[in-house]
Design an enzyme around this catalytic site. Structure first.
Site, short mmCIF file in Angstrom:
data_model
loop_
_atom_site.label_atom_id
_atom_site.label_comp_id
_atom_site.label_asym_id
_atom_site.label_seq_id
_atom_site.Cartn_x
_atom_site.Cartn_y
_atom_site.Cartn_z
CB THR A 61 12.90 -34.59 5.33
OG1 THR A 61 13.55 -35.20 4.78
CG2 THR A 61 12.82 -33.37 3.95
CE1 TYR A 84 13.48 -41.49 10.47
CE2 TYR A 84 14.13 -39.80 12.31
CZ TYR A 84 13.70 -40.60 10.45
OH TYR A 84 14.74 -39.89 9.53
CE LYS A 122 10.57 -41.02 9.11
NZ LYS A 122 10.92 -39.89 8.52
CB VAL A 182 6.84 -40.07 8.30
CG1 VAL A 182 7.55 -38.59 8.53
CG2 VAL A 182 6.21 -40.67 10.32
#
Length: 285
Positions: A37, A125, A153, A193
């Site tokens: 993001t 991630y 994540k 998150v």
């Protein structure tokens, strides 16, 4: 956190500092900078370091900052890791190396090389929908043996695989998909998150707080209440950076345009986001 830009398209350090303070005051107990993001593919290495420094100065030393450093290049990822540590990050977020489609052993070696490059803790991630590369459960189990690889994540959309890793390691799992926060917590996950928290941090925090005090019915009520906005922000066919920035800008908060190849949301999309936001916040007014 989104990465705010000025009208000319440069990094907006003051805007980033202001937004970071708002998010912390709204209940975010840590910030991820230069993630998906945060438009990490289109910010320069110097901008990434400057962003960390600006946010660190704004929020102080008590707020954990996790810096996105993952790239398709192990050498560059190592360089970004060292720069993040120097700039004041508390941890790093490392996505699987994409495009080259390295085999499992090469993916594992990539993460180990990055973890060895600094003293910072590492959050893996796993988002194969974007990278085309899965960090497999077996790979995670092996990587958990590294003393600095401590968290994940999770955007894998593989609940069973996630539970296999949770059962065999002490890795801290964070939901990376807005709709998975409660299932993640219910199976021993650590946190969340969130993209939606850019605009409604208090609403996101309320879900976590309700769950933490054992009020799962209230947590579910709040999660379902957030679902309309979440769908528009994350599942409307546009990247979260586009939708989050559109709504932040409409609310008069730091954001700016997205960088190409992304394109800013059109007026219809921005209006729908604002309407969903108003429906969510109106009962709390």
């Amino acid at each position: 956190m989104v990465t705010p830009f000025t009208a000319s398209g440069a990094l907006d350090r003051d805007g980033a500092a202001s937004l970071a303070v708002r998010l912390v005051e709204g209940g975010c107990d840590g910030l991820v900078l230069s993630g998906t993001t945060g438009e990490s593919p289109t910010t320069t290495d110097a901008e990434k370091s400057a962003l960390i420094a600006a946010v660190r100065s704004a929020v102080g030393d008590g707020v954990p900052l996790v810096a996105g450093v993952g790239t398709a290049d192990t050498v560059r990822t190592v360089e970004l890791t060292k720069a993040a540590e120097k700039s004041g990050a508390d941890g790093i977020l490392v996505v699987a190396p994409y495009y080259s489609l390295p085999p499992r052993e090469a993916v594992e070696a990539h993460f180990r090389d990055v973890a060895d490059a600094s003293g910072l803790p590492v959050m893996l991630y796993d988002i194969p929908g974007r990278t085309g590369v899965r960090v497999t459960p077996d790979t995670m189990v092996r990587l958990a043996e590294h003393p600095r690889i401590v968290a994940v994540k999770d955007c894998s959309y593989d609940a069973l695989g996630t539970q296999r890793v949770r059962a065999r390691t002490d890795l801290a799992f964070y939901a990376g998909s807005e709709e998975h926060v409660l299932p993640t917590l219910a199976t021993g996950g650590t946190g969340y998150v969130s993209t939606a928290a850019n605009v409604v941090p208090r609403h996101v925090r309320a879900i976590l707080d309700a769950y933490a005090r054992g009020d799962t019915a209230e947590a579910a009520r709040r999660q379902l209440g957030l679902s309309e906005l979440v769908e528009l922000v994350t599942a409307s066919g546009l990247p979260g950076a586009v939708t989050a920035k559109a709504l932040l800008g409409d609310l008069g908060l730091p954001a700016g345009r997205v960088r190409p190849p992304l394109r800013s949301a059109d007026a219809k999309t921005a209006a729908a986001l604002r309407e969903a936001y108003e429906r969510l916040v109106a009962p709390q007014a």
